[in-house]
Scaffold this motif. Structure first.
Motif, short mmCIF file in Angstrom:
data_model
loop_
_atom_site.label_atom_id
_atom_site.label_comp_id
_atom_site.label_asym_id
_atom_site.label_seq_id
_atom_site.Cartn_x
_atom_site.Cartn_y
_atom_site.Cartn_z
N SER A 38 0.82 -1.22 -0.09
CA SER A 38 0.06 0.21 -0.02
C SER A 38 0.80 1.30 0.09
CB SER A 38 -1.07 -0.10 1.33
OG SER A 38 -0.18 0.20 2.39
N GLY A 39 2.12 1.28 0.63
CA GLY A 39 2.85 2.39 0.63
C GLY A 39 2.72 3.11 2.16
N ASP A 40 1.54 2.94 2.72
CA ASP A 40 1.20 3.16 4.06
C ASP A 40 0.22 2.66 4.53
OD1 ASP A 40 0.43 4.86 6.44
OD2 ASP A 40 1.28 6.76 5.51
N ASN A 41 0.19 1.41 5.49
CA ASN A 41 -0.86 0.95 5.88
C ASN A 41 -1.78 1.18 6.69
OD1 ASN A 41 -0.52 -1.79 4.24
ND2 ASN A 41 1.08 -2.40 6.00
N ASP A 42 -1.32 2.22 7.53
CA ASP A 42 -2.07 2.75 8.63
C ASP A 42 -3.29 3.85 7.81
OD1 ASP A 42 -0.95 1.80 10.62
OD2 ASP A 42 0.48 3.33 11.13
N PHE A 43 -2.72 4.52 6.70
CA PHE A 43 -3.59 5.31 6.16
C PHE A 43 -4.61 4.60 5.11
CE2 PHE A 43 -4.63 7.95 2.32
CZ PHE A 43 -5.31 9.09 2.78
N PHE A 44 -3.86 3.73 4.60
CA PHE A 44 -4.96 3.11 3.43
C PHE A 44 -5.93 1.91 3.98
CE2 PHE A 44 -1.79 4.81 0.70
CZ PHE A 44 -2.57 5.29 -0.37
N HIS A 45 -5.51 1.46 5.43
CA HIS A 45 -6.50 0.34 5.83
C HIS A 45 -7.28 1.17 7.31
CE1 HIS A 45 -3.39 -2.02 4.16
NE2 HIS A 45 -4.43 -2.67 3.83
N LEU A 46 -8.70 1.14 6.76
CA LEU A 46 -9.67 2.00 7.87
C LEU A 46 -10.14 0.93 8.88
CD1 LEU A 46 -11.10 4.25 5.45
CD2 LEU A 46 -9.32 4.84 6.99
N ARG A 47 -10.42 1.47 9.91
CA ARG A 47 -11.40 0.88 10.89
C ARG A 47 -12.84 1.10 10.25
NH1 ARG A 47 -8.57 -1.07 15.20
NH2 ARG A 47 -6.34 -0.08 15.56
N PRO A 48 -13.77 -0.05 10.71
CA PRO A 48 -15.25 0.41 10.27
C PRO A 48 -15.80 1.60 10.87
CG PRO A 48 -14.92 -1.93 10.76
CD PRO A 48 -13.46 -1.24 11.16
N SER A 49 -15.07 1.71 12.08
CA SER A 49 -15.77 3.16 13.01
C SER A 49 -15.10 4.42 12.31
CB SER A 49 -15.35 3.07 14.39
OG SER A 49 -13.96 2.98 14.39
N ASP A 50 -14.01 4.32 11.72
CA ASP A 50 -13.51 5.33 10.96
C ASP A 50 -13.94 5.49 9.68
OD1 ASP A 50 -11.53 6.07 13.10
OD2 ASP A 50 -10.04 4.60 12.10
N ALA A 51 -14.44 4.67 9.11
CA ALA A 51 -15.03 4.65 7.56
C ALA A 51 -16.34 5.22 7.72
CB ALA A 51 -15.08 3.32 6.93
N LYS A 52 -17.01 4.92 9.01
CA LYS A 52 -18.32 5.45 9.24
C LYS A 52 -18.10 6.96 9.48
CE LYS A 52 -22.57 4.65 12.13
NZ LYS A 52 -23.27 3.93 13.17
N ARG A 53 -17.24 7.34 10.24
CA ARG A 53 -16.97 8.76 10.81
C ARG A 53 -16.73 9.44 9.57
NH1 ARG A 53 -12.36 11.07 11.84
NH2 ARG A 53 -11.47 9.16 12.06
N LEU A 54 -16.01 9.12 8.87
CA LEU A 54 -15.46 9.86 7.70
C LEU A 54 -16.41 9.83 6.31
CD1 LEU A 54 -11.83 8.65 7.54
CD2 LEU A 54 -12.52 10.85 8.17
N GLN A 55 -17.64 8.85 6.58
CA GLN A 55 -18.51 8.79 5.57
C GLN A 55 -17.93 8.31 4.28
OE1 GLN A 55 -20.42 12.59 5.49
NE2 GLN A 55 -21.96 11.89 6.90
N ILE A 56 -17.13 7.30 4.24
CA ILE A 56 -16.59 6.70 3.26
C ILE A 56 -17.30 5.62 2.71
CG2 ILE A 56 -14.50 5.47 1.96
CD1 ILE A 56 -13.66 8.14 3.23
N ASP A 104 -13.72 -4.11 15.20
CA ASP A 104 -13.28 -2.66 14.62
C ASP A 104 -11.68 -2.60 14.24
OD1 ASP A 104 -14.04 -0.14 13.91
OD2 ASP A 104 -13.33 0.84 15.69
N ASP A 105 -11.20 -3.94 13.58
CA ASP A 105 -10.02 -4.04 13.35
C ASP A 105 -9.80 -3.12 11.86
OD1 ASP A 105 -9.46 -5.78 15.31
OD2 ASP A 105 -10.20 -7.59 14.00
N PRO A 106 -8.46 -2.50 11.79
CA PRO A 106 -8.20 -1.95 10.27
C PRO A 106 -8.22 -2.75 9.37
CG PRO A 106 -6.38 -2.17 11.61
CD PRO A 106 -7.37 -2.66 12.50
N VAL A 107 -9.19 -3.22 8.75
CA VAL A 107 -9.31 -4.27 7.52
C VAL A 107 -10.05 -3.90 6.15
CG1 VAL A 107 -9.18 -6.21 8.99
CG2 VAL A 107 -11.36 -5.38 8.54
#
Length: 490
Positions: free
Chosen positions: A282-300, A332-335
């Motif tokens: 990915s080049g930056d795993n922490d940025f490109f892999h979101l937790r479900p809660s983060d995806a919901k918060r960011l409305q992705i 809520d794993d970053p998957v």
């Protein structure tokens, strides 16, 4: 001391000083007379030099070089790059001994590596750019010996399995009448993850008709190496064992069964019906892999999110199902991989995330800034199976029933011949296939077994006839033995 070089850290320079009883044993064997001239190509603090007065040492670290001069005042200590010195010197030696630096190819680079590989090529050993430093050190040192000379070195256990060990051993058997390797199971350096063996070579200018191998549980000091337990036939070593010595840690009966399986035309390898590769980077795993809660918060939107296996710790035993993915999400794993493509119209929520402070930081990473667009992760696949890259007791092969993607922390397995896969993959947990994983892979620090994609492709699925000849108890003992050699079962 002559010459000069910048100071190196211990890890960067590969300098880990040898236990005293080991260095004393090597010097006792290699130095036959007080007049023998000894060279140590990476003398460190002078431990080997201090044991024989008629010595020359080369050391790139100025601090260690000064210590060597103080510890062995009768020796000549050169400060600088060994390969430069080896090219320029006209001095030749009766013997050589030492503990060459173990620097992996990622750090062993630049002008030093170019000089080293060119010198080895001129001497008759062709190494690839993936070679660690210690192997060229040994070849270049051998080139400094007088006819009839001998040498004794501490070497990484990688001499038993690494691809770059093959040209080294080919050079040694073509240059010495006797090549003797002592495989030591108990660590010579207890605080290091790296295992070490011992190399003895005698009568430079001759030619060996076999490799003498001694397999011992632990090192016992002596003035001579222990007697060989196996004479490694060079033709068999090349044709059957892919120029690896590690199989010779096993009893002859087990090697014979495995060799018979390889010779059987009905035997298949994993690469015969499937392609093994690494997952995406990915080049930056922490940025490109979101937790479900983060995806919901960011409305992705979910259309831009691909469930993905991050590492082997999250692998179930048999298969990845929708229930597996649901568990990841519930935890809520970053998957959730942010899976974007070139020329794709992006919604505002995604664009806002890409333009966030985390996005601005991610795009500066090496992988991201060298692809266009920076946010499109390449080579995202949906494999048929996922295989553990580094394993403990067993290599895990898991069916991807949920259609997830995977990072390069695990292997992506894509089936080409479904009929053959359906027939053979049920053998995965059988003793012969598990033994094949051990033999085709290689030991990694910390007791782990590592399988590169090409090694994984060589995993053997034996014929029915071979399975019928197998003694499962003997095979289980062999698997346990190889695991003890990589210190997993200690």
């Amino acid at each position: 001391m002559v010459g000069g070089s910048p100071e190196y850290s211990q890890k960067r320079s590969g300098a880990y000083f040898t236990p005293g009883d080991v260095s004393a044993a090597l010097i006792a064997w290699v130095c036959r007379k007080p007049t023998d001239r000894l060279v140590d190509p990476s003398c460190g603090d002078g431990q080997f030099l201090a044991l024989h007065s008629n010595s020359v040492g080369i050391e790139q670290n100025p601090v260690s070089a000064r210590r060597a001069f103080e510890r062995a005042p009768g020796a000549l200590v050169h400060e600088g790059d060994f390969f430069t010195w080896a090219i320029e010197t006209r001095e030749r030696f009766e013997c050589a001994a030492g503990n060459p630096p173990f620097i992996r190819y990622q750090t062993f680079k630049g002008e030093m590596r170019r000089r080293a590989l060119k010198l080895c090529f001129d001497l008759g050993a062709r190494f690839s750019g993936l070679t660690s430093s210690w192997a060229p050190f040994i070849v270049a040192t051998a080139g400094l010996l007088k006819r009839g000379g001998r040498m004794a070195f501490v070497v990484p256990a990688e001499i038993g399995h690494a691809p770059y060990a093959a040209p080294l051993l080919d050079y040694l058997v073509a240059s010495f009448s006797t090549v003797h390797i002592v495989a030591v199971r108990k660590k010579l350096f207890p605080t290091l993850s790296e295992d070490c063996w011992l190399l003895y070579a005698e009568d430079f200018g001759g030619k060996a008709d076999a490799i003498d191998l001694t397999v011992v549980d632990e090192f016992l000091p002596g003035r001579a190496p222990p007697k060989p337990t196996t004479k490694v036939n060079l033709e068999e070593w090349r044709a059957v064992w892919n120029q690896r010595l590690r199989p010779y840690l096993l009893p002859a009966s087990v090697r014979g069964l495995y060799a018979a399986a390889l010779a059987d035309p009905c035997t298949k390898r994993l690469a015969d019906f499937a392609a093994v590769g690494i997952g995406y980077v990915s080049g930056d795993n922490d940025f490109f892999h979101l937790r479900p809660s983060d995806a919901k918060r960011l409305q992705i939107p979910s259309a831009f999110l691909q469930p993905s296996l991050r590492n082997s710790r999250a692998m179930p035993d048999k298969q990845i199902t929708r229930a597996t993915v649901d568990d990841w999400k519930r935890n809520d794993d970053p998957v959730l991989l942010l899976r974007l493509t070139r020329d794709q119209e992006l919604p505002a929520a995604v664009s806002n995330y890409l333009d966030s402070s985390a996005g601005r930081e991610a795009r500066q990473g090496y992988k991201c800034r060298n692809r266009a667009p920076w946010y499109a992760v390449p080579d995202v696949q949906i494999p048929d199976f996922v295989m553990s890259y580094m394993s403990g007791r067993n290599v895990n092969l898991v069916k991807n029933a949920a259609g997830v993607s995977c990072t390069n922390s695990v292997h992506s397995v894509r089936v080409r011949d479904q009929a053959l896969a359906s027939k053979l993959l049920p053998q995965w947990s059988s003793p012969l296939v598990r033994l094949s994983c051990e033999l085709e892979g290689h030991a990694l620090g910390g007791g782990m077994l590592k399988l590169e994609p090409r090694e994984a492709g060589r995993i053997v699925f034996p014929s029915t006839a071979t399975i019928g000849k197998a003694n499962d108890s003997e095979l289980e003992d062999a698997i346990g033995s190889l695991q003890r050699w990589r210190h997993y079962a200690d």
